[in-house]
Design a protein around this motif. Structure first.
Motif, PDB file in Angstrom:
ATOM      1  N   THR A  58       0.849  -1.183   0.000  1.00  0.00           N
ATOM      2  CA  THR A  58       0.000   0.000   0.000  1.00  0.00           C
ATOM      3  C   THR A  58       0.886   1.235   0.000  1.00  0.00           C
ATOM      4  O   THR A  58       2.060   1.169   0.418  1.00  0.00           O
ATOM      5  CB  THR A  58      -0.945   0.027   1.216  1.00  0.00           C
ATOM      6  N   THR A  59       0.347   2.347  -0.469  1.00  0.00           N
ATOM      7  CA  THR A  59       1.064   3.619  -0.373  1.00  0.00           C
ATOM      8  C   THR A  59       0.863   4.277   0.986  1.00  0.00           C
ATOM      9  O   THR A  59       1.388   5.357   1.225  1.00  0.00           O
ATOM     10  CB  THR A  59       0.605   4.578  -1.490  1.00  0.00           C
ATOM     11  N   LYS A  60       0.125   3.634   1.857  1.00  0.00           N
ATOM     12  CA  LYS A  60      -0.057   4.128   3.226  1.00  0.00           C
ATOM     13  C   LYS A  60       1.167   3.740   4.061  1.00  0.00           C
ATOM     14  O   LYS A  60       1.510   2.566   4.181  1.00  0.00           O
ATOM     15  CB  LYS A  60      -1.314   3.509   3.834  1.00  0.00           C
ATOM     16  N   PHE A 105       2.209   3.342   7.454  1.00  0.00           N
ATOM     17  CA  PHE A 105       1.699   3.236   8.823  1.00  0.00           C
ATOM     18  C   PHE A 105       2.743   3.761   9.806  1.00  0.00           C
ATOM     19  O   PHE A 105       3.925   3.427   9.702  1.00  0.00           O
ATOM     20  CB  PHE A 105       1.362   1.791   9.147  1.00  0.00           C
ATOM     21  N   ASP A 135       6.805   6.213   2.011  1.00  0.00           N
ATOM     22  CA  ASP A 135       5.513   6.218   1.314  1.00  0.00           C
ATOM     23  C   ASP A 135       5.036   4.817   0.956  1.00  0.00           C
ATOM     24  O   ASP A 135       4.326   4.618  -0.019  1.00  0.00           O
ATOM     25  CB  ASP A 135       5.593   7.071   0.044  1.00  0.00           C
ATOM     26  N   CYS A 179       0.480  -4.719   3.890  1.00  0.00           N
ATOM     27  CA  CYS A 179      -0.847  -4.994   4.432  1.00  0.00           C
ATOM     28  C   CYS A 179      -1.159  -6.464   4.174  1.00  0.00           C
ATOM     29  O   CYS A 179      -1.371  -6.868   3.029  1.00  0.00           O
ATOM     30  CB  CYS A 179      -1.880  -4.094   3.757  1.00  0.00           C
ATOM     31  N   LEU A 190      -6.736   2.719   5.821  1.00  0.00           N
ATOM     32  CA  LEU A 190      -5.971   3.051   4.622  1.00  0.00           C
ATOM     33  C   LEU A 190      -6.018   4.540   4.294  1.00  0.00           C
ATOM     34  O   LEU A 190      -5.182   5.036   3.528  1.00  0.00           O
ATOM     35  CB  LEU A 190      -6.479   2.247   3.416  1.00  0.00           C
ATOM     36  N   ASP A 191      -7.000   5.266   4.814  1.00  0.00           N
ATOM     37  CA  ASP A 191      -7.089   6.718   4.610  1.00  0.00           C
ATOM     38  C   ASP A 191      -7.058   7.087   3.127  1.00  0.00           C
ATOM     39  O   ASP A 191      -6.394   8.062   2.731  1.00  0.00           O
ATOM     40  CB  ASP A 191      -5.943   7.441   5.333  1.00  0.00           C
ATOM     41  N   HIS A 206      -5.701   5.445   0.673  1.00  0.00           N
ATOM     42  CA  HIS A 206      -4.575   4.887  -0.073  1.00  0.00           C
ATOM     43  C   HIS A 206      -4.976   3.557  -0.718  1.00  0.00           C
ATOM     44  O   HIS A 206      -5.751   2.784  -0.146  1.00  0.00           O
ATOM     45  CB  HIS A 206      -3.377   4.666   0.843  1.00  0.00           C
TER      46      HIS A 206
END
Length: 403
Positions: A168-170, A172, A197, A201, A235-236, A238
């Motif tokens: 993911t581009t999230k 954490f 970046d 997951c 994920l906001d 992302h």
């Protein structure tokens, strides 16, 4: 004594072993054979802990400095259960991209004079006949091990739950657990950063949830879109990412071997053992294997003696880790037993999931007993009598997963 080593498999275990052997004696003739092209690898980020980084500094300070500089760090674990959230502090965790890890190790190996041959698949029938030592570092599906499976006493045991490894581009900022209830049961993910970046997951669910949500029939883009919707809260916005040729949904296979060497052939890393990803120990164990094997070869001039010592040391060290991994996987398979507890209690028992006592005691009672045992010495002794605690090296991972 100068030795010629053929290492089949260019993952972390094989590369780090080659580095250590060259540092011990630059005259060693070492070749690492990797079937895939250089720079191609599966997976996203891997995790490790401060204690491992300290040990790597003792073995090879240069590569350890590079690994530390390329890693992100966290000290907290956060659990989201539906609309409830709890956060706890823990040990210092580190995340690094698997691509970057392999880049660092391969560059260091080349610098020391190791030959790296990519896109070179070596089967059991093609091993160099003049090698003094052959290292099977070719993963859980090792061809070299399979050829002598009866001798090694290889056993593969499949878990029950389905899981999928995604990126993911999230990024954490803490090791993140997210549990989402659906009409077909619970589904959850483990998330951790490994770059400014990027994050990993890992999604897991019971078989009935997997089929009930249609994930067994969905195309790869359809499945990702559904998971992005389910985990939108963490994920906001992302996206989830699938690596080219990435693995589909699968069940985890626990691999054990009765013995780890046969003649001049020795098993290393995932070719020798696997432990469930929920304890975050895979990369650490692979590197610790390499350290133990290099040490045994330095201290024993006769290779069979060195391999026997390596096997004794590593099988003993793995016993508590493998026990922890089994109970950790069972905790997630029994998730409905714990999921409706108050979030701080559920998260506390998540941290205790390695305990052999936990599956046999009502969760609320275990929680109260564990809290009391931390305050009263008689209860601590009682708890030790009921069931042994996991070794300290495993207990340090109580708020983590992923390897």
């Amino acid at each position: 004594m100068r030795v010629k080593v053929a290492c089949v498999g260019g993952g972390p275990a094989g590369l780090y072993l080659s580095i250590l052997l060259k540092r011990q004696d630059p005259s060693h003739d070492i070749t690492v054979y990797e079937r895939d092209p250089e720079g191609s690898t599966y997976g996203w980020g891997v995790t490790y802990w401060r204690a491992l980084l300290d040990r790597l500094h003792e073995q090879d300070p240069e590569s350890a400095r590079a690994l530390g500089a390329a890693s992100v760090r966290w000290r907290e674990g956060v659990a989201h259960v539906g609309d409830r959230t709890t956060r706890h502090s823990g040990d210092e965790g580190h995340g690094i991209g698997r691509h970057r890890l392999l880049e660092i190790l391969s560059a260091r190996a080349r610098e020391l004079g190791v030959r790296l041959e990519y896109e070179r698949e070596i089967t059991a029938a093609e091993l160099p006949s003049d090698a003094d030592l052959v290292v099977a570092a070719d993963g859980v599906g090792s061809d070299l091990r399979t050829r002598h499976a009866a001798h090694f006493g290889t056993r593969l045991t499949a878990g029950r739950n389905r899981y999928l490894w995604l990126g993911t581009t999230k990024a954490f900022d803490a090791f993140t657990f997210a549990f989402v209830e659906t009409a077909h049961g619970w589904i959850w993910c483990y998330g951790y950063g490994y770059g400014p970046d990027r994050g990993t997951c890992v999604v897991e669910c019971a078989p009935g949830t997997w089929t009930g949500l249609g994930l067994d029939r969905a195309s790869e883009p359809e499945g990702r879109a559904l998971l992005e919707k389910l985990f939108a809260g963490v994920l906001d916005g992302h996206p989830l990412l699938q690596s080219p040729g990435g693995s589909p949904w699968q069940t985890f296979r626990t691999l054990t071997n009765r013995t780890w060497h046969h003649g001049n052939l020795v098993l290393l890393g995932d070719a020798a053992h696997t432990t469930h990803y929920s304890i975050g120990a895979g990369t650490t164990l692979a590197l610790e294997d390499a350290i133990a094997l290099a040490t045994a070869l330095r201290e024993h001039a006769v290779i069979p003696q060195a391999l026997a010592r390596y096997e004794r040391e590593r099988t003993a060290a793995l016993l508590p880790v493998q026990s922890a991994a089994r109970y950790s996987a069972q905790w997630y398979e029994d998730l409905p037993r714990y999921i409706h507890l108050p979030p701080e209690r559920m998260f506390a028992l998540l941290g205790q999931r390695h305990s052999p006592l936990l599956p046999h005691v009502p969760p609320q009672l275990y929680y109260r007993l564990d809290r009391a045992a931390g305050q009263l010495e008689p209860l601590r002794r009682f708890k030790r009598w009921l069931g042994p605690r996991v070794a300290r090296t495993v207990h340090a991972r109580t708020v983590s997963s992923g390897d």
